[in-house]
Structures are given as structure tokens and as C-alpha cells.
Design a protein around this motif. Structure first.
Motif, PDB file in Angstrom:
ATOM      1  N   GLY A 196      19.439  29.696 -15.122  1.00 60.70           N
ATOM      2  CA  GLY A 196      18.334  29.086 -15.850  1.00 60.70           C
ATOM      3  C   GLY A 196      18.423  27.588 -16.012  1.00 60.70           C
ATOM      4  N   GLN A 197      19.367  26.943 -15.315  1.00 58.23           N
ATOM      5  CA  GLN A 197      19.539  25.505 -15.481  1.00 58.23           C
ATOM      6  C   GLN A 197      18.466  24.696 -14.760  1.00 58.23           C
ATOM      7  OE1 GLN A 197      23.650  24.100 -14.939  1.00 58.23           O
ATOM      8  NE2 GLN A 197      24.344  26.219 -15.137  1.00 58.23           N
ATOM      9  N   ILE A 198      17.836  25.297 -13.760  1.00 48.28           N
ATOM     10  CA  ILE A 198      16.771  24.610 -13.013  1.00 48.28           C
ATOM     11  C   ILE A 198      15.407  25.080 -13.495  1.00 48.28           C
ATOM     12  CG2 ILE A 198      15.781  24.181 -10.726  1.00 48.28           C
ATOM     13  CD1 ILE A 198      18.603  24.569  -9.588  1.00 48.28           C
ATOM     14  N   ILE A 199      15.229  26.399 -13.551  1.00 49.68           N
ATOM     15  CA  ILE A 199      14.010  26.988 -14.115  1.00 49.68           C
ATOM     16  C   ILE A 199      14.433  28.122 -15.045  1.00 49.68           C
ATOM     17  CG2 ILE A 199      12.494  26.411 -12.185  1.00 49.68           C
ATOM     18  CD1 ILE A 199      12.785  29.277 -11.214  1.00 49.68           C
ATOM     19  N   PRO A 200      13.718  28.353 -16.146  1.00 51.16           N
ATOM     20  CA  PRO A 200      14.072  29.461 -17.040  1.00 51.16           C
ATOM     21  C   PRO A 200      14.071  30.785 -16.276  1.00 51.16           C
ATOM     22  CG  PRO A 200      12.454  28.023 -18.074  1.00 51.16           C
ATOM     23  CD  PRO A 200      12.557  27.586 -16.646  1.00 51.16           C
ATOM     24  N   ILE A 201      14.985  31.657 -16.635  1.00 49.61           N
ATOM     25  CA  ILE A 201      15.096  32.938 -15.949  1.00 49.61           C
ATOM     26  C   ILE A 201      13.814  33.748 -16.061  1.00 49.61           C
ATOM     27  CG2 ILE A 201      16.265  35.190 -16.057  1.00 49.61           C
ATOM     28  CD1 ILE A 201      18.855  33.738 -16.648  1.00 49.61           C
ATOM     29  N   ASP A 202      13.121  33.627 -17.186  1.00 50.09           N
ATOM     30  CA  ASP A 202      11.905  34.418 -17.349  1.00 50.09           C
ATOM     31  C   ASP A 202      10.721  33.874 -16.542  1.00 50.09           C
ATOM     32  OD1 ASP A 202      12.092  32.315 -19.111  1.00 50.09           O
ATOM     33  OD2 ASP A 202      11.821  33.521 -20.900  1.00 50.09           O
ATOM     34  N   PHE A 203      10.950  32.853 -15.716  1.00 51.71           N
ATOM     35  CA  PHE A 203       9.929  32.411 -14.767  1.00 51.71           C
ATOM     36  C   PHE A 203      10.013  33.212 -13.465  1.00 51.71           C
ATOM     37  CE2 PHE A 203       7.841  28.163 -15.809  1.00 51.71           C
ATOM     38  CZ  PHE A 203       7.939  28.363 -17.172  1.00 51.71           C
ATOM     39  N   PHE A 204      11.119  33.921 -13.278  1.00 49.42           N
ATOM     40  CA  PHE A 204      11.249  34.781 -12.109  1.00 49.42           C
ATOM     41  C   PHE A 204      10.369  36.020 -12.295  1.00 49.42           C
ATOM     42  CE2 PHE A 204      15.148  32.307 -11.929  1.00 49.42           C
ATOM     43  CZ  PHE A 204      15.345  32.121 -10.567  1.00 49.42           C
TER      44      PHE A 204
ATOM     45  N   LEU B  44      23.204  39.349 -16.335  1.00 46.05           N
ATOM     46  CA  LEU B  44      24.348  38.904 -15.543  1.00 46.05           C
ATOM     47  C   LEU B  44      25.156  37.889 -16.359  1.00 46.05           C
ATOM     48  CD1 LEU B  44      22.832  38.411 -11.954  1.00 46.05           C
ATOM     49  CD2 LEU B  44      24.141  40.355 -12.826  1.00 46.05           C
ATOM     50  N   PRO B  45      26.450  37.735 -16.065  1.00 51.38           N
ATOM     51  CA  PRO B  45      27.270  36.785 -16.845  1.00 51.38           C
ATOM     52  C   PRO B  45      26.777  35.347 -16.749  1.00 51.38           C
ATOM     53  CG  PRO B  45      28.449  37.541 -14.878  1.00 51.38           C
ATOM     54  CD  PRO B  45      27.250  38.415 -15.028  1.00 51.38           C
ATOM     55  N   THR B  46      26.118  35.006 -15.644  1.00 47.38           N
ATOM     56  CA  THR B  46      25.627  33.636 -15.462  1.00 47.38           C
ATOM     57  C   THR B  46      24.567  33.261 -16.493  1.00 47.38           C
ATOM     58  OG1 THR B  46      24.167  34.577 -13.756  1.00 47.38           O
ATOM     59  CG2 THR B  46      26.139  33.434 -12.994  1.00 47.38           C
ATOM     60  N   ALA B  47      23.887  34.263 -17.064  1.00 46.85           N
ATOM     61  CA  ALA B  47      22.856  33.971 -18.069  1.00 46.85           C
ATOM     62  C   ALA B  47      23.453  33.382 -19.338  1.00 46.85           C
ATOM     63  CB  ALA B  47      22.069  35.237 -18.396  1.00 46.85           C
ATOM     64  N   SER B  48      24.751  33.640 -19.560  1.00 43.14           N
ATOM     65  CA  SER B  48      25.404  33.089 -20.754  1.00 43.14           C
ATOM     66  C   SER B  48      25.713  31.604 -20.608  1.00 43.14           C
ATOM     67  CB  SER B  48      26.711  33.847 -21.033  1.00 43.14           C
ATOM     68  OG  SER B  48      27.681  33.577 -20.031  1.00 43.14           O
ATOM     69  N   ILE B  49      25.623  31.097 -19.367  1.00 40.81           N
ATOM     70  CA  ILE B  49      25.964  29.692 -19.101  1.00 40.81           C
ATOM     71  C   ILE B  49      24.754  28.807 -19.370  1.00 40.81           C
ATOM     72  CG2 ILE B  49      26.973  28.098 -17.410  1.00 40.81           C
ATOM     73  CD1 ILE B  49      28.061  30.476 -15.898  1.00 40.81           C
TER      74      ILE B  49
ATOM     75  N   PHE C 217      21.232  31.669 -22.397  1.00 38.61           N
ATOM     76  CA  PHE C 217      21.263  32.501 -23.606  1.00 38.61           C
ATOM     77  C   PHE C 217      21.290  31.659 -24.887  1.00 38.61           C
ATOM     78  CE2 PHE C 217      24.079  35.194 -26.486  1.00 38.61           C
ATOM     79  CZ  PHE C 217      23.010  35.917 -27.011  1.00 38.61           C
ATOM     80  N   PRO C 218      22.228  30.717 -25.048  1.00 36.14           N
ATOM     81  CA  PRO C 218      22.203  29.906 -26.276  1.00 36.14           C
ATOM     82  C   PRO C 218      20.950  29.045 -26.411  1.00 36.14           C
ATOM     83  CG  PRO C 218      23.886  29.096 -24.745  1.00 36.14           C
ATOM     84  CD  PRO C 218      23.419  30.407 -24.226  1.00 36.14           C
ATOM     85  N   THR C 219      20.401  28.596 -25.283  1.00 40.19           N
ATOM     86  CA  THR C 219      19.175  27.781 -25.336  1.00 40.19           C
ATOM     87  C   THR C 219      18.008  28.586 -25.871  1.00 40.19           C
ATOM     88  OG1 THR C 219      19.916  26.419 -23.473  1.00 40.19           O
ATOM     89  CG2 THR C 219      17.570  26.376 -23.992  1.00 40.19           C
ATOM     90  N   LYS C 220      17.881  29.824 -25.413  1.00 44.09           N
ATOM     91  CA  LYS C 220      16.797  30.692 -25.888  1.00 44.09           C
ATOM     92  C   LYS C 220      16.945  31.013 -27.375  1.00 44.09           C
ATOM     93  CE  LYS C 220      14.445  33.372 -23.510  1.00 44.09           C
ATOM     94  NZ  LYS C 220      13.005  33.565 -23.184  1.00 44.09           N
ATOM     95  N   ILE C 221      18.182  31.063 -27.844  1.00 50.20           N
ATOM     96  CA  ILE C 221      18.397  31.285 -29.279  1.00 50.20           C
ATOM     97  C   ILE C 221      17.883  30.086 -30.069  1.00 50.20           C
ATOM     98  CG2 ILE C 221      20.140  31.552 -31.097  1.00 50.20           C
ATOM     99  CD1 ILE C 221      21.894  33.004 -29.080  1.00 50.20           C
ATOM    100  N   ILE C 222      18.199  28.889 -29.586  1.00 51.50           N
ATOM    101  CA  ILE C 222      17.803  27.672 -30.300  1.00 51.50           C
ATOM    102  C   ILE C 222      16.296  27.512 -30.372  1.00 51.50           C
ATOM    103  CG2 ILE C 222      17.864  25.132 -30.210  1.00 51.50           C
ATOM    104  CD1 ILE C 222      20.684  25.334 -29.094  1.00 51.50           C
ATOM    105  N   ILE C 223      15.606  27.813 -29.287  1.00 46.88           N
ATOM    106  CA  ILE C 223      14.141  27.639 -29.296  1.00 46.88           C
ATOM    107  C   ILE C 223      13.427  28.835 -29.924  1.00 46.88           C
ATOM    108  CG2 ILE C 223      14.156  26.079 -27.319  1.00 46.88           C
ATOM    109  CD1 ILE C 223      13.236  28.321 -25.547  1.00 46.88           C
ATOM    110  N   GLY C 224      14.204  29.831 -30.374  1.00 48.51           N
ATOM    111  CA  GLY C 224      13.638  30.923 -31.159  1.00 48.51           C
ATOM    112  C   GLY C 224      12.937  32.007 -30.386  1.00 48.51           C
ATOM    113  N   HIS C 225      13.404  32.316 -29.188  1.00 48.34           N
ATOM    114  CA  HIS C 225      12.753  33.334 -28.363  1.00 48.34           C
ATOM    115  C   HIS C 225      13.411  34.715 -28.478  1.00 48.34           C
ATOM    116  CE1 HIS C 225      10.248  30.816 -25.288  1.00 48.34           C
ATOM    117  NE2 HIS C 225      10.003  30.482 -26.537  1.00 48.34           N
ATOM    118  N   TYR C 226      14.457  34.859 -29.310  1.00 42.21           N
ATOM    119  CA  TYR C 226      15.157  36.132 -29.428  1.00 42.21           C
ATOM    120  C   TYR C 226      15.108  36.647 -30.864  1.00 42.21           C
ATOM    121  CZ  TYR C 226      17.441  35.664 -24.826  1.00 42.21           C
ATOM    122  OH  TYR C 226      17.693  35.553 -23.493  1.00 42.21           O
ATOM    123  N   THR C 227      15.026  37.967 -30.986  1.00 44.12           N
ATOM    124  CA  THR C 227      15.209  38.600 -32.289  1.00 44.12           C
ATOM    125  C   THR C 227      16.708  38.826 -32.508  1.00 44.12           C
ATOM    126  OG1 THR C 227      15.086  40.850 -31.391  1.00 44.12           O
ATOM    127  CG2 THR C 227      13.012  39.805 -32.022  1.00 44.12           C
TER     128      THR C 227
END
Length: 264
Positions: A189-197, A208-213, A216-226
Motif C-alpha cells: 500500500g505504499q504506492i496505492i492503497p490496497i483497497d484500490f485493487f 498478507l504480512p506486507t500489509a502490516s508495513i 495497517f497502521p495508516t488505516k487505523i490513523i485515518i479511522g477506516h477500521y473498527t
């Protein structure tokens, strides 16, 4: 007592990075240019559009700034040092030292990352003021962010180690490393957000483990996760830490047998 030697290595390389300020600042400048390029790219895409894939234009800018800052603290590029150490035959000296090579490498890399993170935070703060970015992170989300960054740091380090250890078996490793780094940047997700796929692909990439890099923390900060979603992802990524630890240990043991056999 046993950790003093690793803290000493951290201190030595931290001071060395302060001495070689030009290299550090050059890396930060290049990193800053990549942020500017991404913002311009998405500004063009959002021209006349209010929202794309549940991201408003302001949320996308937030996403870019945050993920770029967080990934400064990730260690997957440690693979270059591991591979070079193996190829140059310098691994032997670390094997006879009374220390764990990977713990030494972790603290050494941490010294560089902390300086980059401090410089990057200053630049990101300036950009946020210029772009009028307003982030509101709750206390609970902040705790989850700390946990997520810690998990992502460990996973990125493990991935870097595993990729670097491929040098035991491959003659031309550095072109492969560069290719894998590009792939990791894309699927993390460093180039495009994963949810654009496409949905069926993003559903896989998010676990996948790469999503934690970064992602995952970015989506938490912008408030997209419960909270439930954050908990489930943390459990999955902790599972990946166990898997990657076992894989890295296996690669290390098998690689050392080959290393001693060829007498590198």
C-alpha cells in the motif's frame, strides 16, 4: 547485561549517522520528493472528483503523508546489508563474535531509522500545516497504532532478513532484491492503497504480512477500521510473526551449512 553490547552498537551507529549528516539528509530529501510526486499524481486523478474508493481527496493526502512517515521506521531494506555481508565473506567475523547477529543488525538499523524518523516527522509536520491536514486520533486508536507499528517493524525486519539470506543460494541477488522491494512497496500500500485493487485481490493482500508495513497502521490513523477489525488483523499479523520467525531460522540454519561447505 547481555543487551549492553547491542545498546553500545546502537549508540555507535547513531553517532556515526549524526556525523554523516549529508547522507542522512540526502535520503530524506529524496524521500520528500517521492511524497511530492505521489501528491501531484493523486491530485491529477482527483481532479473534479469528490471521492474514489471511499477516499476523499483530503483523506488520500493524509494516507500518503502518514504511510510515508510510518514506513521510514520499517526495516525491510536490511536485506541489502545481509546479502552484502554474505557475498563479501564478512559473515564469518559475526559468527565468532559473542552476540546474536540479527539482534546486532536490528539495533544498528534502528539507530539510522530513528534519525530518519525525527527528520521525517519535522518535514511531514510542515507539509501538514501547509496542506491544512487535520488529524484526530482517539486514545484507543493511538494505542492500536503503537501496537501496529511495532508489529510492522518486526515483520518488515523478518522479511528483510529472509530476502537477504537468499544470497546463500543465489549468485546475482541484488537485482532480485530491488525487484522484490518494488513488489513489496506495491502490495503493502505504499504506492496505492490496497483497497484500490480489485476486491478479490485486496481481500488477500490485506491479510498478507506486507500489509502490516505501513498500510495497517495508516488505516487505523485515518479511522477506516473498527475495533473488531483491528483486533482480527493484529491476531493475523502476530501469526505471521511466528511463521516468518520459523522461516528465517530455517533459512539461517540451511544457509550456514552451505556457507561453511563452500568456504565463503
Amino acid at each position: 547485561m547481555g543487551y549492553r553490547k547491542y545498546l553500545f552498537a546502537f549508540k555507535v551507529y547513531f553517532n556515526a549517522n549524526l556525523q554523516y549528516r549529508f547522507n542522512t539528509m540526502l535520503n530524506i530529501i529524496l524521500w520528500n520528493l517521492s511524497i511530492g510526486a505521489l501528491i501531484l499524481f493523486y491530485s491529477t486523478i482527483y481532479d473534479g472528483r469528490q471521492e474514489i474508493n471511499n477516499y476523499s481527496s483530503s483523506e488520500m493526502i493524509n494516507f500518503i503523508l502518514i504511510i510515508k512517515l510510518i514506513t521510514l521506521f520499517m526495516f525491510q531494506t536490511v536485506c541489502y546489508e545481509v546479502a552484502d555481508t554474505i557475498k563479501q565473506g564478512n559473515l564469518s567475523k559475526y559468527l565468532v563474535m559473542p552476540q546474536n547477529y540479527f539482534l546486532y543488525l536490528f539495533f544498528k538499523t534502528m539507530s539510522t531509522k530513528i534519525i530518519e524518523l525525527i527528520c521525517g516527522s519535522i518535514l511531514i509536520s510542515i507539509l501538514m500545516l501547509i496542506l491544512r491536514v487535520n488529524l484526530k486520533v482517539s486514545f484507543y486508536n493511538f494505542i492500536y497504532v503503537i501496537i501496529a507499528v511495532a508489529i510492522g517493524t518486526i515483520i518488515s525486519f523478518q522479511i528483510g532478513i529472509i530476502i537477504g539470506l537468499l544470497a546463500f543460494w543465489l549468485e546475482e541477488i541484488f537485482a532480485l532484491i530491488w525487484t522484490l522491494m518494488v513488489v513489496i512497496s506495491l502490495i503493502s500500500g505504499q504506492i496505492i492503497p490496497i483497497d484500490f485493487f480489485p476486491k478479490n485481490i485486496s481481500n488477500i493482500l490485506e491479510y498478507l504480512p506486507t500489509a502490516s508495513i505501513g498500510y495497517f497502521p495508516t488505516k487505523i490513523i485515518i479511522g477506516h477500521y473498527t475495533i473488531q477489525e483491528m483486533n482480527s488483523y493484529i491476531i493475523v499479523f502476530c501469526g505471521w510473526i511466528i511463521v516468518l520467525t520459523l522461516v528465517s531460522m530455517l533459512c539461517w540454519k540451511m544457509g550456514l551449512k552451505k556457507f561453511s561447505a563452500v568456504g565463503t
